[in-house]
Design a protein around this motif. Structure first.
Motif, PDB file in Angstrom:
ATOM      1  N   VAL A 192       0.835  -1.205   0.000  1.00 28.39           N
ATOM      2  CA  VAL A 192       0.000   0.000   0.000  1.00 28.39           C
ATOM      3  C   VAL A 192       0.869   1.253   0.000  1.00 28.39           C
ATOM      4  CG1 VAL A 192      -1.814   1.270   1.200  1.00 28.39           C
ATOM      5  CG2 VAL A 192      -1.859  -1.216   1.179  1.00 28.39           C
ATOM      6  N   THR A 193       2.014   1.197   0.684  1.00 24.25           N
ATOM      7  CA  THR A 193       2.936   2.342   0.666  1.00 24.25           C
ATOM      8  C   THR A 193       3.413   2.618  -0.752  1.00 24.25           C
ATOM      9  OG1 THR A 193       3.697   1.810   2.905  1.00 24.25           O
ATOM     10  CG2 THR A 193       5.078   3.280   1.606  1.00 24.25           C
ATOM     11  N   ALA A 194       3.817   1.568  -1.445  1.00 21.26           N
ATOM     12  CA  ALA A 194       4.268   1.726  -2.832  1.00 21.26           C
ATOM     13  C   ALA A 194       3.129   2.219  -3.729  1.00 21.26           C
ATOM     14  CB  ALA A 194       4.818   0.399  -3.355  1.00 21.26           C
ATOM     15  N   ALA A 195       1.919   1.677  -3.520  1.00 18.80           N
ATOM     16  CA  ALA A 195       0.757   2.088  -4.318  1.00 18.80           C
ATOM     17  C   ALA A 195       0.407   3.548  -4.059  1.00 18.80           C
ATOM     18  CB  ALA A 195      -0.439   1.192  -4.001  1.00 18.80           C
ATOM     19  N   THR A 196       0.512   3.978  -2.805  1.00 24.69           N
ATOM     20  CA  THR A 196       0.221   5.368  -2.439  1.00 24.69           C
ATOM     21  C   THR A 196       1.162   6.317  -3.169  1.00 24.69           C
ATOM     22  OG1 THR A 196      -0.582   4.714  -0.244  1.00 24.69           O
ATOM     23  CG2 THR A 196       0.092   7.008  -0.521  1.00 24.69           C
ATOM     24  N   CYS A 197       2.458   6.012  -3.123  1.00 24.35           N
ATOM     25  CA  CYS A 197       3.449   6.858  -3.795  1.00 24.35           C
ATOM     26  C   CYS A 197       3.230   6.857  -5.311  1.00 24.35           C
ATOM     27  CB  CYS A 197       4.858   6.369  -3.484  1.00 24.35           C
ATOM     28  SG  CYS A 197       5.353   6.525  -1.761  1.00 24.35           S
ATOM     29  N   LEU A 198       2.959   5.684  -5.860  1.00 18.38           N
ATOM     30  CA  LEU A 198       2.828   5.552  -7.311  1.00 18.38           C
ATOM     31  C   LEU A 198       1.618   6.309  -7.851  1.00 18.38           C
ATOM     32  CD1 LEU A 198       4.009   4.184  -9.839  1.00 18.38           C
ATOM     33  CD2 LEU A 198       2.426   2.284  -9.432  1.00 18.38           C
ATOM     34  N   CYS A 199       0.452   6.140  -7.213  1.00 17.61           N
ATOM     35  CA  CYS A 199      -0.745   6.800  -7.743  1.00 17.61           C
ATOM     36  C   CYS A 199      -0.717   8.306  -7.473  1.00 17.61           C
ATOM     37  CB  CYS A 199      -2.018   6.158  -7.188  1.00 17.61           C
ATOM     38  SG  CYS A 199      -2.303   6.404  -5.438  1.00 17.61           S
ATOM     39  N   ALA A 200      -0.075   8.738  -6.362  1.00 18.00           N
ATOM     40  CA  ALA A 200       0.072  10.180  -6.113  1.00 18.00           C
ATOM     41  C   ALA A 200       0.988  10.795  -7.171  1.00 18.00           C
ATOM     42  CB  ALA A 200       0.630  10.423  -4.716  1.00 18.00           C
ATOM     43  N   ALA A 201       2.042  10.056  -7.521  1.00 19.40           N
ATOM     44  CA  ALA A 201       2.949  10.531  -8.566  1.00 19.40           C
ATOM     45  C   ALA A 201       2.230  10.604  -9.913  1.00 19.40           C
ATOM     46  CB  ALA A 201       4.161   9.600  -8.663  1.00 19.40           C
ATOM     47  N   PHE A 202       1.528   9.539 -10.268  1.00 23.74           N
ATOM     48  CA  PHE A 202       0.818   9.499 -11.547  1.00 23.74           C
ATOM     49  C   PHE A 202      -0.228  10.606 -11.631  1.00 23.74           C
ATOM     50  CE2 PHE A 202      -2.931   8.179 -13.952  1.00 23.74           C
ATOM     51  CZ  PHE A 202      -2.375   7.910 -15.196  1.00 23.74           C
ATOM     52  N   GLY A 203      -1.070  10.719 -10.602  1.00 23.83           N
ATOM     53  CA  GLY A 203      -2.153  11.704 -10.613  1.00 23.83           C
ATOM     54  C   GLY A 203      -1.646  13.131 -10.663  1.00 23.83           C
ATOM     55  N   SER A 204      -0.618  13.434  -9.867  1.00 23.80           N
ATOM     56  CA  SER A 204      -0.094  14.802  -9.817  1.00 23.80           C
ATOM     57  C   SER A 204       0.582  15.183 -11.128  1.00 23.80           C
ATOM     58  CB  SER A 204       0.896  14.933  -8.651  1.00 23.80           C
ATOM     59  OG  SER A 204       0.274  14.651  -7.419  1.00 23.80           O
ATOM     60  N   LEU A 226     -14.978   1.052  -9.972  1.00 27.33           N
ATOM     61  CA  LEU A 226     -16.255   1.393 -10.615  1.00 27.33           C
ATOM     62  C   LEU A 226     -16.574   2.876 -10.453  1.00 27.33           C
ATOM     63  CD1 LEU A 226     -18.417  -1.688  -9.541  1.00 27.33           C
ATOM     64  CD2 LEU A 226     -17.488  -1.203 -11.818  1.00 27.33           C
ATOM     65  N   SER A 227     -16.296   3.426  -9.268  1.00 29.10           N
ATOM     66  CA  SER A 227     -16.561   4.855  -9.063  1.00 29.10           C
ATOM     67  C   SER A 227     -15.683   5.698  -9.983  1.00 29.10           C
ATOM     68  CB  SER A 227     -16.322   5.243  -7.602  1.00 29.10           C
ATOM     69  OG  SER A 227     -14.945   5.235  -7.264  1.00 29.10           O
ATOM     70  N   THR A 252      -7.907   7.872  -9.978  1.00 28.42           N
ATOM     71  CA  THR A 252      -8.669   6.963  -9.115  1.00 28.42           C
ATOM     72  C   THR A 252      -8.671   5.548  -9.680  1.00 28.42           C
ATOM     73  OG1 THR A 252     -10.110   8.647  -8.140  1.00 28.42           O
ATOM     74  CG2 THR A 252     -11.007   6.426  -8.281  1.00 28.42           C
ATOM     75  N   ILE A 253      -8.833   5.433 -10.993  1.00 32.49           N
ATOM     76  CA  ILE A 253      -8.811   4.110 -11.639  1.00 32.49           C
ATOM     77  C   ILE A 253      -7.439   3.454 -11.457  1.00 32.49           C
ATOM     78  CG2 ILE A 253      -8.899   2.920 -13.861  1.00 32.49           C
ATOM     79  CD1 ILE A 253     -11.019   4.985 -14.722  1.00 32.49           C
ATOM     80  N   VAL A 254      -6.370   4.222 -11.692  1.00 23.56           N
ATOM     81  CA  VAL A 254      -5.010   3.691 -11.534  1.00 23.56           C
ATOM     82  C   VAL A 254      -4.756   3.313 -10.074  1.00 23.56           C
ATOM     83  CG1 VAL A 254      -2.553   4.304 -11.642  1.00 23.56           C
ATOM     84  CG2 VAL A 254      -4.078   4.895 -13.527  1.00 23.56           C
ATOM     85  N   GLY A 255      -5.251   4.134  -9.145  1.00 18.61           N
ATOM     86  CA  GLY A 255      -5.074   3.835  -7.723  1.00 18.61           C
ATOM     87  C   GLY A 255      -5.726   2.527  -7.331  1.00 18.61           C
ATOM     88  N   SER A 256      -6.933   2.274  -7.840  1.00 17.84           N
ATOM     89  CA  SER A 256      -7.628   1.023  -7.518  1.00 17.84           C
ATOM     90  C   SER A 256      -6.900  -0.173  -8.117  1.00 17.84           C
ATOM     91  CB  SER A 256      -9.072   1.071  -8.022  1.00 17.84           C
ATOM     92  OG  SER A 256      -9.124   1.094  -9.436  1.00 17.84           O
ATOM     93  N   LEU A 257      -6.325   0.005  -9.299  1.00 16.29           N
ATOM     94  CA  LEU A 257      -5.560  -1.073  -9.931  1.00 16.29           C
ATOM     95  C   LEU A 257      -4.259  -1.346  -9.181  1.00 16.29           C
ATOM     96  CD1 LEU A 257      -6.033  -0.115 -13.701  1.00 16.29           C
ATOM     97  CD2 LEU A 257      -7.090  -2.042 -12.516  1.00 16.29           C
ATOM     98  N   ALA A 258      -3.649  -0.281  -8.644  1.00 16.76           N
ATOM     99  CA  ALA A 258      -2.387  -0.437  -7.913  1.00 16.76           C
ATOM    100  C   ALA A 258      -2.612  -0.999  -6.516  1.00 16.76           C
ATOM    101  CB  ALA A 258      -1.657   0.896  -7.829  1.00 16.76           C
TER     102      ALA A 258
END
Length: 438
Positions: free
Chosen positions: A53-65, A109-110, A292-298
Motif C-alpha cells: 500500500v505504501t508503494a501504491a500510495t506513492c505511485l498513484c500520487a505521482a501518476f495523478g499529480s 467502478l466509481s 482513481t482508476i489507476v489507484g484502484s488497480l495499484a
C-alpha cells in the motif's frame, strides 16, 4: 527546450518562473507527504500488506499529480483521500465485512463512472452550477479547515469533553517547536521571502533534530512489494455485494471534495476567468478520474485533489510544473519513503495554519450586506471545518442558497439558466435524508 515548456505552461501569463514553480512543488509535497505513511497505516487494518500500500500510495500520487500538471496545467496535487480511506477501511471492509479486493473493485467502478460523467459533460455542469458568490466562501471554509488541522497537529488545540476543543500544553516540546515554526514562517512572509513555507518547515525540522524530537525508524520495502495488491481488485465481488451504496459514497464525497478543492485553489491562485469559470475543466476531471482508476488497480483507495496544494500556491506556484514536481517527489519516495517519514507533524503544521490564513483573505469579496448571499456563504465557511468535510460545507451552502433564491422569488428570473443548481440542491437534500436514516 525550456522556452517551449515555458510557453506551454504559460509562465509569462502567470508571472512565474522555474525557481518559483519548483519551490512550490517541494512545498506542496512536504505538506502532504504524511499521506505516504498515514494511508498505508489505515488501509493495513483491512489486511492489505503495508509495504504494498505504501508503494501504491506513492505511485498513484505521482501518476495523478504529474497527469494533472502536464495535461490540465494546474498546481494541484493528487493522492489517496483522507476520509475516503477511513470509509474504505472502517465502514466498508471492517463494518460491512467486504473483502478489501471487492472494495477496490468498488473504487474502480466509481472511477469509471467519474470518467463517464466527465466525457458526458455532467461534472462540468455541476461545477458551473455553483454560484460564483460561493467560490470565495468555499476557499475560506477550506482555509479554516486547513488551519484547524494545523492547530490540532501542532498540539496548540486539543480535544476537551467540556468545550469540544481547548488550548493545549504550549510547553510541550512538539507544540513549542510548532510555535517556533509558525513565527519563523510569519517573519519570512512579512519579509516577502518566496520560499518562506519550505524554509520554515525545514528549519523547524532541523531544530527538532537538534532537540532530539525527531524519531525515525526506517522500514524496508521496494517497488516489488506492489505485486501484493496490484490488479488484485475483484470487480465480480464488487458487483455482488450490493455495491451501489458503497460506489455512491466514493463517488459523491470525491466529486464534491474535488470540486471544493478545485474552486478554492483556483480562487487563491487567481486562475478563474473574468466570468468566474475554471479553464480546462474537462482535463482536470479526466486527470482526477484516471488517477482513481489507476489507484484502484495499484491497490489503494480513491485518489483525489489535495487541499494542501494551497501551500504550493501560497509559495507562488501557478502552473502545472508545481504539480509535476510534487508528483516526481512522490515517485522518488517509492525508493526513499523512510527518509520522507522523518518529516514530523510539528514541522508541517505551521505551514498549514498560515496557508489557511492566506485562504480566508478572499472572504472580503463576499457581499455580506446581501443576506441571500451572506447566509449561504456563512454556512459554507463554518460547516466545512465543523463537520470535517468539504462536501458537507458545499452541500449546506448550495442548498441554502437555492432555498433562498426560490423562497424570495429571485429564482424566477434565472431558473432557466441555473436549473442545475436546483437539481443539485435536491440531490443534497436527498443525501441528508439518507444520512439521517443510516
Amino acid at each position: 527546450m525550456r522556452k517551449p515548456l515555458e510557453h506551454y505552461f504559460g509562465f509569462s501569463a502567470h508571472g512565474t518562473n522555474w525557481r518559483t514553480e519548483i519551490l512550490a512543488g517541494f512545498t506542496t509535497f512536504i505538506t502532504m507527504a504524511y499521506i505516504i505513511f498515514v494511508n498505508p497505516a489505515i488501509l493495513h487494518e483491512t489486511g492489505m500488506p503495508i509495504a504494498a500500500v505504501t508503494a501504491a500510495t506513492c505511485l498513484c500520487a505521482a501518476f495523478g499529480s504529474i497527469l494533472m500538471g502536464a495535461l490540465a496545467n494546474y498546481p494541484i496535487a493528487l493522492a489517496p483521500g483522507m476520509g475516503l480511506n477511513a470509509y474504505f477501511t472502517y465502514t466498508v471492509v471492517k463494518g460491512m465485512g467486504v473483502p478489501w479486493q471487492s472494495a477496490l473493485g468498488a473504487v474502480f467502478l466509481s472511477g469509471v463512472i467519474f470518467l463517464l460523467l466527465t466525457f458526458s459533460g455532467i461534472r462540468q455542469l455541476l461545477v458551473a452550477a455553483i454560484p460564483h458568490q460561493l467560490h470565495a466562501a468555499v476557499a475560506g471554509g477550506i482555509g479554516l479547515f486547513i488551519a484547524f488541522i494545523g492547530f490540532r497537529n501542532a498540539g496548540i488545540i486539543v480535544p476537551s469533553p467540556a468545550t469540544t476543543v481547548t488550548l493545549g500544553n504550549l510547553r510541550a516540546p512538539h507544540t513549542a517547536l510548532a510555535i517556533f515554526g509558525l513565527l519563523l514562517i510569519a517573519v519570512l512572509q512579512t519579509l516577502r521571502v518566496r520560499a518562506s513555507m519550505l524554509i520554515g518547515v525545514l528549519g523547524t525540522m532541523l531544530l527538532g533534530i537538534l532537540c532530539h524530537q525527531v524519531h525515525w525508524q526506517p522500514t524496508r520495502y521496494s517497488l516489488a512489494s506492489l505485486s501484493q495488491t496490484a490488479f488484485h481488485l475483484d470487480l465480480h465481488g464488487a458487483l455482488h455485494i450490493g455495491a451501489l451504496e458503497i460506489v455512491f459514497v466514493f463517488l459523491f464525497v470525491d466529486l464534491f471534495d474535488n470540486i471544493g478543492t478545485l474552486v478554492a485553489v483556483a480562487q487563491r491562485a487567481n486562475l478563474l476567468t473574468a466570468d468566474h469559470k475554471i479553464p480546462r475543466l474537462n482535463r482536470i476531471f479526466f486527470a482526477d478520474a484516471t488517477a482513481t482508476i489507476v489507484g484502484s488497480l495499484a491497490g489503494t483507495s480513491t485518489v483525489t485533489s489535495y487541499v494542501e496544494s494551497a501551500s504550493g500556491v501560497a509559495a507562488g506556484g501557478r502552473t502545472g510544473v508545481t504539480a509535476i514536481v510534487t508528483g516526481l517527489l512522490f515517485f522518488l519516495s517509492i525508493f526513499i519513503a523512510p527518509l520522507v517519514g522523518a518529516i514530523p507533524s510539528f514541522a508541517t503544521s505551521p505551514a498549514l495554519i498560515l496557508v489557511g490564513g492566506l485562504m480566508v483573505t478572499g472572504l472580503s469579496q463576499i457581499e455580506w450586506n446581501d443576506p441571500g448571499i451572506a447566509i449561504p456563504a456563512f454556512l459554507t465557511v463554518t460547516t466545512i471545518p465543523m463537520t470535517w468535510s468539504i462536501a458537507n460545507g458545499l452541500s449546506f451552502g448550495l442548498t441554502s442558497y437555492a432555498a433562498l433564491q426560490l423562497l424570495t422569488g429571485r429564482a424566477r428570473k434565472t431558473f432557466k439558466k441555473d436549473w442545475m443548481l436546483y437539481v443539485l440542491a435536491v440531490l443534497f437534500l436527498l443525501r441528508f435524508i439518507y444520512l439521517a436514516q443510516t
